[in-house]
Enzyme design. Structure first.
Site, PDB file in Angstrom:
ATOM      1  N   GLU A   6       1.755  -1.439   6.719  1.00 18.23           N
ATOM      2  CA  GLU A   6       1.963  -2.658   7.520  1.00 18.23           C
ATOM      3  C   GLU A   6       1.497  -2.319   8.928  1.00 18.23           C
ATOM      4  OE1 GLU A   6       6.110  -3.503   6.789  1.00 18.23           O
ATOM      5  OE2 GLU A   6       5.636  -4.500   4.910  1.00 18.23           O
ATOM      6  N   CYS A  10       4.923  -7.193  15.731  1.00 20.60           N
ATOM      7  CA  CYS A  10       3.623  -7.176  15.056  1.00 20.60           C
ATOM      8  C   CYS A  10       3.156  -8.590  14.728  1.00 20.60           C
ATOM      9  CB  CYS A  10       3.704  -6.341  13.788  1.00 20.60           C
ATOM     10  SG  CYS A  10       4.989  -6.921  12.667  1.00 20.60           S
TER      11      CYS A  10
HETATM   12  P1  NAD Z   1       2.099   4.224  15.885  1.00 23.96           P
HETATM   13  O1  NAD Z   1       1.070   4.077  14.845  1.00 23.96           O
HETATM   14  O2  NAD Z   1       1.727   4.854  17.178  1.00 23.96           O
HETATM   15  O3  NAD Z   1       3.327   5.088  15.356  1.00 23.96           O
HETATM   16  C1  NAD Z   1       4.031   4.718  14.189  1.00 23.96           C
HETATM   17  C2  NAD Z   1       4.632   5.953  13.574  1.00 23.96           C
HETATM   18  O4  NAD Z   1       3.591   6.798  13.090  1.00 23.96           O
HETATM   19  C3  NAD Z   1       5.468   6.805  14.532  1.00 23.96           C
HETATM   20  O5  NAD Z   1       6.606   7.276  13.849  1.00 23.96           O
HETATM   21  C4  NAD Z   1       4.516   7.930  14.884  1.00 23.96           C
HETATM   22  O6  NAD Z   1       5.169   9.117  15.288  1.00 23.96           O
HETATM   23  C5  NAD Z   1       3.804   8.127  13.561  1.00 23.96           C
HETATM   24  N1  NAD Z   1       2.499   8.775  13.641  1.00 23.96           N
HETATM   25  C6  NAD Z   1       1.584   8.707  14.637  1.00 23.96           C
HETATM   26  N2  NAD Z   1       0.489   9.436  14.320  1.00 23.96           N
HETATM   27  C7  NAD Z   1       0.705   9.975  13.091  1.00 23.96           C
HETATM   28  C8  NAD Z   1      -0.050  10.811  12.231  1.00 23.96           C
HETATM   29  N3  NAD Z   1      -1.272  11.232  12.545  1.00 23.96           N
HETATM   30  N4  NAD Z   1       0.501  11.163  11.045  1.00 23.96           N
HETATM   31  C9  NAD Z   1       1.718  10.726  10.690  1.00 23.96           C
HETATM   32  N5  NAD Z   1       2.490   9.935  11.471  1.00 23.96           N
HETATM   33  C10 NAD Z   1       1.990   9.550  12.657  1.00 23.96           C
HETATM   34  O7  NAD Z   1       2.699   2.775  16.097  1.00 23.96           O
HETATM   35  P2  NAD Z   1       3.780   2.323  17.173  1.00 23.96           P
HETATM   36  O8  NAD Z   1       3.108   2.351  18.504  1.00 23.96           O
HETATM   37  O9  NAD Z   1       5.037   3.084  16.952  1.00 23.96           O
HETATM   38  O10 NAD Z   1       4.073   0.806  16.725  1.00 23.96           O
HETATM   39  C11 NAD Z   1       3.327  -0.292  17.177  1.00 23.96           C
HETATM   40  C12 NAD Z   1       2.284  -0.694  16.148  1.00 23.96           C
HETATM   41  O11 NAD Z   1       2.913  -0.994  14.915  1.00 23.96           O
HETATM   42  C13 NAD Z   1       1.513  -1.945  16.526  1.00 23.96           C
HETATM   43  O12 NAD Z   1       0.166  -1.784  16.191  1.00 23.96           O
HETATM   44  C14 NAD Z   1       2.136  -3.022  15.635  1.00 23.96           C
HETATM   45  O13 NAD Z   1       1.326  -4.131  15.355  1.00 23.96           O
HETATM   46  C15 NAD Z   1       2.432  -2.231  14.400  1.00 23.96           C
HETATM   47  N6  NAD Z   1       3.478  -2.884  13.615  1.00 23.96           N
HETATM   48  C16 NAD Z   1       3.120  -3.510  12.436  1.00 23.96           C
HETATM   49  C17 NAD Z   1       4.104  -4.163  11.686  1.00 23.96           C
HETATM   50  C18 NAD Z   1       3.765  -4.870  10.398  1.00 23.96           C
HETATM   51  O14 NAD Z   1       4.680  -5.194   9.653  1.00 23.96           O
HETATM   52  N7  NAD Z   1       2.507  -5.127  10.102  1.00 23.96           N
HETATM   53  C19 NAD Z   1       5.429  -4.169  12.127  1.00 23.96           C
HETATM   54  C20 NAD Z   1       5.740  -3.538  13.328  1.00 23.96           C
HETATM   55  C21 NAD Z   1       4.747  -2.882  14.061  1.00 23.96           C
END
Ligand code: NAD
Length: 498
Positions: free
Chosen positions: A266, A300
């Protein structure tokens, strides 16, 4: 001195530690990092950072639990346990609200009314789904005339790696943990480094209600070269469910390719709202105010592109401007506060860079565009002004890239076809909202906009049984109701010759 297990997120002393939750116990790490409150920059506490060793311990515990007492629990009893988790969350409601408020800085009213109750609701919803879902059966003809019966059964997939973001941490983490456990899997959760609180607290609830050790595990840390990457690379993880940025999803998919692990993603969006001239403008402005500014724009599903039919363009701009200027930033405990900060100074820098780009690209700044002037400790918070632009070119960064802040560009359109073309002019496909009194048009446009989720005359009105997910760069797969079972279970076919 041993650090306390129970999180006092409100203490602000810096003594509080968020430890991993592995095999039913709080576990420390030599390395720690700081968690600060977004509304005033004060320290919530130190967070343990998992290395490969702790991640391996969590995955090993989760694998062991797959064949322990958890495996022998019937679907009915598992469903009851999911309800017990929901009740356990409700019993400790205030603790969850405090933890979420300290992590995100959003107003108590929002945490208490929407985001924390939804965490409990997720467990209740999947307690029902697993009990009521049917599997298929076929009567198959055979040359001898006796026939065969093919039927399918669902089995848990195994150890699920859950990687969750910071923007609605408890809601989004439980949206994955609840179906995973309801289906009989075990989980290792890596919450965002920005929001360690509620995932840790949930471990205490799991113990309180009797979920066997190792079924629910939490490891803290960052993404690349840290807990997130160590978890997704771990060969003991059978499938990975992720919510976060599209770029992160790409890295996780590469890790998941080793061992052909399944993924459910997501991801980001650049969502549109389509406002037609016949819309009920009172309801439209109310809906747009929520969809653009709720959670300081860090949703999101939030709207960053508002497309308005020309006859009502000026009115929508003026009324949304008035609504934005009526928002009250402040301390989350203050009852008058209805607008919180961004999650961190780092994210504020990113959002402000888009404010600067939009201005440099020649936007008309209808309102906002900077940082609010707040008194005392709040001046150290990561607040920005709610911001509205008009007049940007369709290819400018603020119109095409996900900003994830309290801002939108409003653009006029002259026909239904033009509105659909503009809505679809994005690499993302998560959500849209359509505002009109013309039902035929609403259905027509809903089918033509290429997104996973469409709201007509509403926004973020969720039924947890419906498919949730995005098209294009906004995700892979659908979760929600029985659709979650497609990911969290392995469907097996059994053929019986009669
Ligand atoms: P992010 O991708 O920076 O981080 C999300 C998670 O992934 C964190 O726990 C982070 O530590 C982890 N992560 C980062 N790099 C990684 C890697 N290389 N390997 C494994 N894990 C890793 O996202 P964010 O800034 O925390 O959240 C905001 C984003 O999430 C926005 O783009 C938003 O649109 C999206 N979002 C989508 C939905 C949906 O349902 N589609 C819902 C909420 C948020």
């Amino acid at each position: 001195m041993e650090k306390p297990d129970v999180i006092d997120a409100a203490s602000g002393t810096g003594e509080v530690a968020f430890r991993h939750f592995i095999d039913g116990r709080a576990v420390s790490s030599a390395r720690t990092f700081e968690k600060r409150r977004p509304f005033d920059g004060s320290l919530v506490g130190l967070v343990a950072e998992a290395g490969r060793e702790e991640v391996d311990a969590a995955v090993t515990a989760a694998r062991r639990a797959l064949t322990g007492p958890w495996a022998g629990i019937s679907v009915e009893d598992r469903s009851d346990l999911m309800r017990a988790v929901a009740d356990g969350i409700t019993r400790r409601f205030d603790d969850f609200v405090e933890a979420e408020m300290a992590d995100t800085g959003q107003p108590r009213s929002m945490m208490g009314h929407a985001f924390v109750p939804r965490g409990a609701a997720n467990f209740k919803a999947f307690a029902d789904v697993v009990k009521s879902v049917a599997t298929e059966a076929f009567q198959t003809a055979t040359p001898d005339g006796a026939g065969a019966i093919n039927y399918s059964i669902r089995k848990p997939k195994g150890v699920i790696g859950v990687i969750s973001p910071w923007n609605a941490p408890f809601l989004l983490m439980t949206w994955k943990v609840a179906p995973a456990l309801a289906c009989g899997n075990t989980v290792v959760v890596k919450p965002s480094e920005e929001t360690p609180g509620t995932a840790t607290l949930l471990g205490e609830v799991m113990n309180e209600v009797g979920i066997p050790a190792g079924v629910y595990n939490v490891i803290h840390g960052f993404g690349p070269d840290s807990a997130g990457a160590f978890l997704t690379e771990h060969p003991g993880v059978d499938a990975i469910t992720f919510t976060g940025e599209t770029r992160t999803g790409t890295a996780i998919m590469q890790a998941a390719a080793r061992g052909l692990r399944d993924v459910s993603f997501e991801m980001g969006g650049k969502n549109s709202a389509l406002v037609f001239a016949d819309a009920d403008l009172d309801k439209t402005i109310e809906g747009l105010t929520r969809s653009v500014f709720l959670n300081c724009g860090q949703v999101c599903l939030g709207t960053e592109r508002v497309l308005v039919e020309r006859p009502v363009f000026e009115e929508v701009v003026a009324r949304l401007k008035a609504a934005a200027e009526a928002l009250r930033p402040g301390h989350p405990e203050d009852k008058a506060t209805n607008f919180g900060p961004l999650i961190s100074q780092e994210h504020r820098d990113k959002v402000l860079s888009y404010y600067a780009k939009a201005a440099a690209d020649g936007a008309t700044v209808v309102t906002g565009g900077g940082v609010p002037d707040l008194p005392g400790d709040l001046a150290r918070g990561s607040f920005v002004q709610p911001t509205i632009w008009t007049g940007l070119a369709d290819d400018s960064a603020a119109v095409t890239e996900e900003i994830f802040g309290p801002c939108c560009h409003i653009r006029p359109f002259d026909s239904e076809d033009e509105a659909i073309r503009l809505a679809n002019a994005t690499e993302y496909g998560l959500a849209t909202s359509i505002w009109t009194r013309d039902l035929s048009r609403a259905h027509r446009v809903a089918a033509a906009v290429d997104v996973g989720i469409t709201w007509i005359n509403s926004w973020f009105l969720r039924d947890l049984r419906t498919p949730f997910g995005g098209t294009k760069q906004s995700g892979i797969g659908r979760e929600g109701g029985v659709h979650s079972l497609e990911f969290y279970t392995e469907l097996r076919n059994i053929c019986v010759k009669l």
